[in-house]
Design an enzyme around this catalytic site. Structure first.
Site, PDB file in Angstrom:
ATOM      1  N   ARG A 142      71.923 -15.235  16.981  1.00 17.77           N
ATOM      2  CA  ARG A 142      70.867 -14.706  17.845  1.00 17.77           C
ATOM      3  C   ARG A 142      69.478 -15.055  17.302  1.00 17.77           C
ATOM      4  O   ARG A 142      68.487 -14.942  18.037  1.00 17.77           O
ATOM      5  CB  ARG A 142      71.003 -13.189  17.959  1.00 17.77           C
ATOM      6  CG  ARG A 142      72.303 -12.737  18.604  1.00 17.77           C
ATOM      7  CD  ARG A 142      72.484 -11.234  18.470  1.00 17.77           C
ATOM      8  NE  ARG A 142      71.441 -10.495  19.158  1.00 17.77           N
ATOM      9  CZ  ARG A 142      71.158  -9.212  18.921  1.00 17.77           C
ATOM     10  NH1 ARG A 142      71.822  -8.540  17.987  1.00 17.77           N
ATOM     11  NH2 ARG A 142      70.206  -8.612  19.598  1.00 17.77           N
ATOM     12  N   HIS A 173      63.564  -7.758  15.840  1.00 11.35           N
ATOM     13  CA  HIS A 173      63.522  -6.292  15.750  1.00 11.35           C
ATOM     14  C   HIS A 173      62.610  -5.966  14.571  1.00 11.35           C
ATOM     15  O   HIS A 173      63.004  -6.179  13.425  1.00 11.35           O
ATOM     16  CB  HIS A 173      64.907  -5.721  15.493  1.00 11.35           C
ATOM     17  CG  HIS A 173      65.952  -6.150  16.499  1.00 11.35           C
ATOM     18  ND1 HIS A 173      66.613  -7.368  16.439  1.00 11.35           N
ATOM     19  CD2 HIS A 173      66.455  -5.525  17.604  1.00 11.35           C
ATOM     20  CE1 HIS A 173      67.486  -7.446  17.435  1.00 11.35           C
ATOM     21  NE2 HIS A 173      67.403  -6.349  18.165  1.00 11.35           N
ATOM     22  N   HIS A 185      73.967  -0.155  15.263  1.00 13.94           N
ATOM     23  CA  HIS A 185      74.701   0.545  16.318  1.00 13.94           C
ATOM     24  C   HIS A 185      75.687   1.543  15.712  1.00 13.94           C
ATOM     25  O   HIS A 185      76.071   2.513  16.357  1.00 13.94           O
ATOM     26  CB  HIS A 185      75.481  -0.448  17.185  1.00 13.94           C
ATOM     27  CG  HIS A 185      74.601  -1.321  18.022  1.00 13.94           C
ATOM     28  ND1 HIS A 185      73.957  -2.410  17.505  1.00 13.94           N
ATOM     29  CD2 HIS A 185      74.242  -1.252  19.325  1.00 13.94           C
ATOM     30  CE1 HIS A 185      73.252  -2.999  18.466  1.00 13.94           C
ATOM     31  NE2 HIS A 185      73.402  -2.310  19.572  1.00 13.94           N
ATOM     32  N   ASP A 256      64.242   0.147  19.769  1.00 17.30           N
ATOM     33  CA  ASP A 256      65.604  -0.242  20.097  1.00 17.30           C
ATOM     34  C   ASP A 256      66.281   1.007  20.663  1.00 17.30           C
ATOM     35  O   ASP A 256      65.719   2.110  20.631  1.00 17.30           O
ATOM     36  CB  ASP A 256      66.328  -0.747  18.839  1.00 17.30           C
ATOM     37  CG  ASP A 256      67.452  -1.725  19.156  1.00 17.30           C
ATOM     38  OD1 ASP A 256      67.886  -1.766  20.320  1.00 17.30           O
ATOM     39  OD2 ASP A 256      67.903  -2.433  18.236  1.00 17.30           O
TER      40      ASP A 256
END
Length: 505
Positions: A142, A173, A185, A256
């Site tokens: 990514r 981020h 997460h 986020d």
């Protein structure tokens, strides 16, 4: 001055971004969004089954909330591409491997055109994280690469192309998610590095792009040298001191997702929403649980009433969001012409082809040669990206040029490499998940060639030459098939160091 209930509602709602359950906005959801006075909604795969349904959903959201609205989505490219019906853009690291700013700029523009045709006006991309930790479970392909200067140059080119099409971007981020071995997460990562090291490396791309980016997303990571108490998303020292005062960032700062365990399991979404706005964010991204969205709205109202949040702070946040909406409105009259779409698909195919990277001596396998393909039946999503590659899809792509004998497995632990026939057939292992390989596979799996079709770092784990594609879009698989047959060369350059084989934590 005492705020009226109407003013409290308006100020609280303007600082929340929420989501909805599916592709159809229910009357109950519309009523809740109206009561909460929100004007920012984030879409996910479940909301966008096809172009027509997405346009209807956006139109219904505008009908409920007004035209001055932010419709956001994660459309990075590669595995993080929420719309399966639009041309599939290359991952950032694929562009890093191609190493061409002009190509990156064109790709950014093409991604924006697809979103614009749906009425989506905010894309949570590009990623500015840097690949300095091969064990990172969530960034990988990514990001554009490991070099802060080159990554920033490619990201800026991508962003320029995207913004030129009238769709906002959001760098992420902040202040950097690259050097973690924990997925936020699932838990709260800690990056315990000296300030000087962070400023020279992780922060460098954000410093380079902060004058140009209209928006930025914070990371749920604790950086003890920057703030001993709070993770970045909740930190006044990071979101106000570092981002606003030191870097001079003037755009919208969004968190986020606050439903990620790093925040939700420690502070909860409502308290997290109040704290992040106090710390300097402009939008709290509160997701998944309707009761927690309402509770977050109530928490902001309560913080305003008791003075924990000031009217000036939320007015400042609202003004930044207002400016973003004015500059990048959601449009409903942009048609994605068939000719343009075809050109964008061709552009993406070129990018996937130019990204293909050989690690070691990758042989040419003449068309028609029999190959044994070892592949997982269905690669799951990692929770961030979309579902991985199915064996059937890969078999179809490679069968265009080679005769395949396919060995399928459900889980890696179920595959005993010693049971494969020892008959001299050229054996190809396909890696279709983000998961790294452990010592068991490294010691016993002996392919002749490794196709690293998702996580490029997996190429370090298996003692075989590897062909790295940085993703598994149709165009990427076609390029792999052509390369194996010798029709095209693997001309990409790894923009990262693969490092040593993975060591299980």
């Amino acid at each position: 001055m005492t705020l009226t209930p109407e003013q409290l509602d308006a100020m609280a709602g303007r600082c929340l971004m929420v989501d909805v359950e599916g592709p159809v906005l229910s009357d109950e959801e519309a009523a809740l969004l109206q009561r909460m006075r929100v004007r920012a909604v984030c879409l996910f795969r479940r909301n966008v089954p096809d172009a027509a349904a997405t346009r209807r959903l956006v139109a219904d959201l505008k009908c409920a909330l007004g035209d001055d609205i932010l419709i956001g989505i994660d459309q990075e490219g590669g595995g993080v591409m929420r719309t399966l019906f639009l041309p599939q853009a290359p991952a950032a690291m694929a562009l890093g491997a191609a190493d061409d700013e002009a190509l990156a700029r064109k790709v950014g523009g093409a991604v924006a055109r697809g979103l614009k045709s749906l009425g989506i006006n905010w894309n949570f991309a590009p990623v500015l994280d840097l690949n300095n930790n091969p064990a990172n479970p969530v960034i990988g392909e990514r990001a554009f690469g490991a070099d802060p200067v080159r990554a920033a140059q490619l990201a800026r080119a991508w962003m320029e192309g995207h913004l030129a099409e009238g769709v906002a971007c959001c760098v992420k981020h902040f202040p950097g998610h690259g050097d973690t071995h924990t997925d936020s997460h699932l838990d709260l990562p800690v990056v315990d590095k000296p300030q000087a090291e962070l400023r020279d490396y992780e922060l460098a791309p954000f410093k380079a792009l902060s004058p140009h980016a209209p928006a930025l997303m914070s990371a749920h990571i604790r950086f003890p040298s920057l703030d001993a108490e709070w993770p970045a998303t909740l930190s006044p020292a990071i979101l106000t001191g570092l981002l606003r005062q030191e870097l001079g960032f003037q755009g919208v700062a969004i968190t986020d997702a606050l439903n990620m365990k790093a925040i939700r399991e420690r502070w909860g979404q409502p308290a997290g929403a109040a704290q992040t706005l106090k710390a300097g964010a402009d939008l709290a991204l509160v997701l998944q649980f309707a009761d927690e969205m309402e509770a977050s709205f109530d928490a902001l109202r309560a913080a305003l009433q008791n003075g924990d949040l000031t009217e000036a702070r939320l007015s400042e946040a609202a003004e930044r969001v207002d400016a973003l909406i004015r500059r990048y409105p959601s449009v409903d009259d942009y048609a994605y012409a068939a000719e343009q779409r075809a050109a964008d698909e061709a552009l993406f195919a070129e990018a996937w082809r130019r990204a293909l990277t050989a690690h070691g001596d990758v042989p040419t396998l003449p068309a028609g040669q029999r190959l044994r393909l070892v592949v997982q039946e269905q690669a799951p999503s990692d929770g961030v990206s979309e579902a991985g590659l199915s064996a059937n899809k890969l078999v179809a792509a490679l069968s265009r040029r080679h005769a395949l004998e396919v060995v399928r497995f459900q889980e890696r632990a179920a595959l005993d490499w010693s049971t494969l026939p020892q008959d001299g057939v050229f054996t190809v292992l396909a890696s279709t998940t983000r998961e790294r390989y452990g010592s068991r596979e490294r010691q016993s799996w002996k392919p002749d060639l490794h196709l690293a079709l998702w996580n490029p770092y997996a190429a370090a784990d298996i003692a075989a030459p590897a062909l790295i594609s940085y993703g598994f879009a149709d165009a990427a698989l076609e390029a792999v098939s052509r390369c194996l047959a010798g029709e095209i060369a693997a001309a990409g350059r790894l923009p990262v160091a693969l490092g040593q084989p993975y060591l299980e934590q």
